[in-house]
Enzyme design. Structure first.
Site, PDB file in Angstrom:
ATOM      1  N   ARG A 108      11.797  -3.150  12.269  1.00 50.13           N
ATOM      2  CA  ARG A 108      10.972  -2.702  13.017  1.00 50.13           C
ATOM      3  C   ARG A 108      10.076  -3.854  13.923  1.00 50.13           C
ATOM      4  O   ARG A 108      10.077  -4.885  13.595  1.00 50.13           O
ATOM      5  CB  ARG A 108       9.651  -2.080  12.102  1.00 50.13           C
ATOM      6  CG  ARG A 108       9.901  -0.488  12.084  1.00 50.13           C
ATOM      7  CD  ARG A 108       8.807  -0.175  10.922  1.00 50.13           C
ATOM      8  NE  ARG A 108       7.589  -0.611  10.819  1.00 50.13           N
ATOM      9  CZ  ARG A 108       6.409  -0.241  10.000  1.00 50.13           C
ATOM     10  NH1 ARG A 108       6.730   0.474   8.684  1.00 50.13           N
ATOM     11  NH2 ARG A 108       5.424  -0.857   9.866  1.00 50.13           N
ATOM     12  N   LYS A 161       0.725  -1.296  -0.051  1.00 47.02           N
ATOM     13  CA  LYS A 161      -0.093  -0.155   0.031  1.00 47.02           C
ATOM     14  C   LYS A 161       0.670   1.152   0.009  1.00 47.02           C
ATOM     15  O   LYS A 161       0.680   2.107  -0.827  1.00 47.02           O
ATOM     16  CB  LYS A 161      -0.958   0.159   1.421  1.00 47.02           C
ATOM     17  CG  LYS A 161      -1.935  -1.012   1.429  1.00 47.02           C
ATOM     18  CD  LYS A 161      -2.705  -0.848   2.421  1.00 47.02           C
ATOM     19  CE  LYS A 161      -2.264  -0.969   3.630  1.00 47.02           C
ATOM     20  NZ  LYS A 161      -1.583  -2.244   4.512  1.00 47.02           N
ATOM     21  N   ARG A 173      -0.539  -9.518  13.131  1.00 44.21           N
ATOM     22  CA  ARG A 173      -1.088  -8.203  12.296  1.00 44.21           C
ATOM     23  C   ARG A 173      -1.893  -8.918  11.135  1.00 44.21           C
ATOM     24  O   ARG A 173      -2.914  -8.319  10.985  1.00 44.21           O
ATOM     25  CB  ARG A 173       0.041  -7.516  11.765  1.00 44.21           C
ATOM     26  CG  ARG A 173       0.742  -6.603  12.912  1.00 44.21           C
ATOM     27  CD  ARG A 173       1.910  -6.070  12.073  1.00 44.21           C
ATOM     28  NE  ARG A 173       1.416  -4.775  11.324  1.00 44.21           N
ATOM     29  CZ  ARG A 173       2.199  -4.363  10.454  1.00 44.21           C
ATOM     30  NH1 ARG A 173       3.200  -4.781  10.213  1.00 44.21           N
ATOM     31  NH2 ARG A 173       1.784  -3.358   9.543  1.00 44.21           N
ATOM     32  N   ARG A 219      -9.468   0.934   9.196  1.00 43.55           N
ATOM     33  CA  ARG A 219      -9.096  -0.206   9.598  1.00 43.55           C
ATOM     34  C   ARG A 219     -10.054  -1.069  10.124  1.00 43.55           C
ATOM     35  O   ARG A 219      -9.904  -2.167  10.362  1.00 43.55           O
ATOM     36  CB  ARG A 219      -7.573  -0.434  10.186  1.00 43.55           C
ATOM     37  CG  ARG A 219      -6.410  -0.648   9.164  1.00 43.55           C
ATOM     38  CD  ARG A 219      -5.147  -0.626  10.480  1.00 43.55           C
ATOM     39  NE  ARG A 219      -3.766  -1.322   9.812  1.00 43.55           N
ATOM     40  CZ  ARG A 219      -2.974  -0.827   9.571  1.00 43.55           C
ATOM     41  NH1 ARG A 219      -3.000   0.533   9.049  1.00 43.55           N
ATOM     42  NH2 ARG A 219      -1.914  -1.333   9.197  1.00 43.55           N
ATOM     43  N   ARG A 260      11.852  -6.763   5.634  1.00 46.40           N
ATOM     44  CA  ARG A 260      11.897  -5.363   5.267  1.00 46.40           C
ATOM     45  C   ARG A 260      12.625  -4.764   6.472  1.00 46.40           C
ATOM     46  O   ARG A 260      12.870  -5.299   7.857  1.00 46.40           O
ATOM     47  CB  ARG A 260      10.503  -4.665   5.695  1.00 46.40           C
ATOM     48  CG  ARG A 260      10.389  -3.272   5.221  1.00 46.40           C
ATOM     49  CD  ARG A 260       9.039  -3.310   4.749  1.00 46.40           C
ATOM     50  NE  ARG A 260       8.074  -3.409   5.975  1.00 46.40           N
ATOM     51  CZ  ARG A 260       6.452  -2.735   6.016  1.00 46.40           C
ATOM     52  NH1 ARG A 260       6.220  -2.385   4.651  1.00 46.40           N
ATOM     53  NH2 ARG A 260       5.907  -3.165   6.795  1.00 46.40           N
TER      54      ARG A 260
HETATM   55  P1  AMP Z   1       1.147   0.611   8.938  1.00 49.97           P
HETATM   56  O1  AMP Z   1       2.347   1.263   8.791  1.00 49.97           O
HETATM   57  O2  AMP Z   1      -0.101   0.993   8.070  1.00 49.97           O
HETATM   58  O3  AMP Z   1       1.343  -1.018   8.702  1.00 49.97           O
HETATM   59  O4  AMP Z   1       1.021   0.653  10.491  1.00 49.97           O
HETATM   60  C1  AMP Z   1       1.561   0.038  11.328  1.00 49.97           C
HETATM   61  C2  AMP Z   1       0.751   0.042  12.769  1.00 49.97           C
HETATM   62  O5  AMP Z   1       0.156   1.363  13.105  1.00 49.97           O
HETATM   63  C3  AMP Z   1      -0.520  -1.082  12.561  1.00 49.97           C
HETATM   64  O6  AMP Z   1      -0.062  -2.163  12.836  1.00 49.97           O
HETATM   65  C4  AMP Z   1      -1.364  -0.334  13.757  1.00 49.97           C
HETATM   66  O7  AMP Z   1      -0.750  -0.772  15.100  1.00 49.97           O
HETATM   67  C5  AMP Z   1      -1.079   0.764  13.835  1.00 49.97           C
HETATM   68  N1  AMP Z   1      -2.134   1.444  12.761  1.00 49.97           N
HETATM   69  C6  AMP Z   1      -1.937   2.238  11.607  1.00 49.97           C
HETATM   70  N2  AMP Z   1      -3.168   2.585  11.159  1.00 49.97           N
HETATM   71  C7  AMP Z   1      -3.970   2.305  11.968  1.00 49.97           C
HETATM   72  C8  AMP Z   1      -5.658   2.456  12.218  1.00 49.97           C
HETATM   73  N3  AMP Z   1      -6.278   3.241  11.061  1.00 49.97           N
HETATM   74  N4  AMP Z   1      -6.026   1.951  13.268  1.00 49.97           N
HETATM   75  C9  AMP Z   1      -5.371   1.601  14.228  1.00 49.97           C
HETATM   76  N5  AMP Z   1      -4.093   1.350  14.133  1.00 49.97           N
HETATM   77  C10 AMP Z   1      -3.591   1.524  13.025  1.00 49.97           C
END
Ligand code: AMP
Length: 216
Positions: A160, A13, A171, A88, A127
């Protein structure tokens, strides 16, 4: 244009959103990036969010909704935004509808990137992130030229917490349970476009643009 990019962690994404930001001149807004910068800055939101993110869990809806609401009111999102990682959950999707609706706006497109689970695990666990500039690379797909160091700035690379295998599996489970239902939600609203996320980056981009009717 307001658009949502849906997809499990590791579906690409962020990569596609950055390419589309250039191509379509629509601001890329990533809730993951916003939360990580809150963590770096040591804000109260960052400190709370980190506890959930490190475990692969979702940050509570109300925190993320407040954060995105503030971001969408920024000047650079007035003409549109490409939302990566938001919504989400179904309550977040409802909140987004309301946020846009209050401004007389609506969501134009929802693109869902589909990638099989074993490929997601391979992608996510390779990653690495730069501790200095935040750039990402991949041990297999885009390896560092000097072992352990960032190609862009030479900073030290690290994995990370949320890219570790155990966390990635957690996740993916969270995605299936809490985020995958959004496909149904947006299908019912005739907004969902499913795009195969396997293949070279520019080919996946082309598939998305075809779905958006921007290229043929
Ligand atoms: P990402 O970089 O989009 O994969 O997000 C990393 C982490 O941030 C996710 O695993 C969640 O813990 C948190 N996160 C990001 N976006 C959201 C969201 N819309 N709602 C809840 N948690 C989020």
């Amino acid at each position: 244009m307001y658009m949502v990019l849906l997809g499990p962690p590791g579906a690409g994404k962020g990569t596609q959103a950055k390419l589309m930001e250039e191509r379509l001149r629509v601001r890329h807004v990533s809730t993951g990036d916003l939360l990580r910068s809150a963590i770096r800055e040591g804000t109260a939101l960052g400190m709370t969010a980190k506890r959930f993110m490190d475990r692969g869990e979702l940050v509570p809806d109300e925190l993320v909704i407040d954060m995105i609401s503030a971001r969408l009111h920024d000047e650079d999102c007035r003409a549109g935004a490409m939302l990566d990682g938001f919504p989400r959950t179904v309550p977040q999707a409802r909140a987004l509808e309301e946020l846009l609706g209050n401004e007389g706006l609506r969501l134009d497109h929802v693109v869902s990137l589909t990638v099989p689970e074993e490929e997601l695990l391979r992608r996510a666990t390779g990653r690495r992130t730069c501790s200095e500039c935040g750039a990402m690379c991949h041990l297999v797909f885009n390896p560092p030229m000097r072992q352990g160091l960032c190609n862009r700035c030479g900073g030290v690379l690290f994995q990370r917490e949320d890219d570790r295998e155990q966390t990635v599996r957690a996740r993916l489970e969270v995605y299936e349970k809490r985020t995958a239902p959004l496909r149904e939600y947006y299908r019912d609203r005739h907004l969902l476009r499913e795009v195969d996320g396997i293949g070279p980056t520019d080919e996946v981009l082309r598939r998305i643009l075809v779905q958006l009717d921007v290229c043929r």
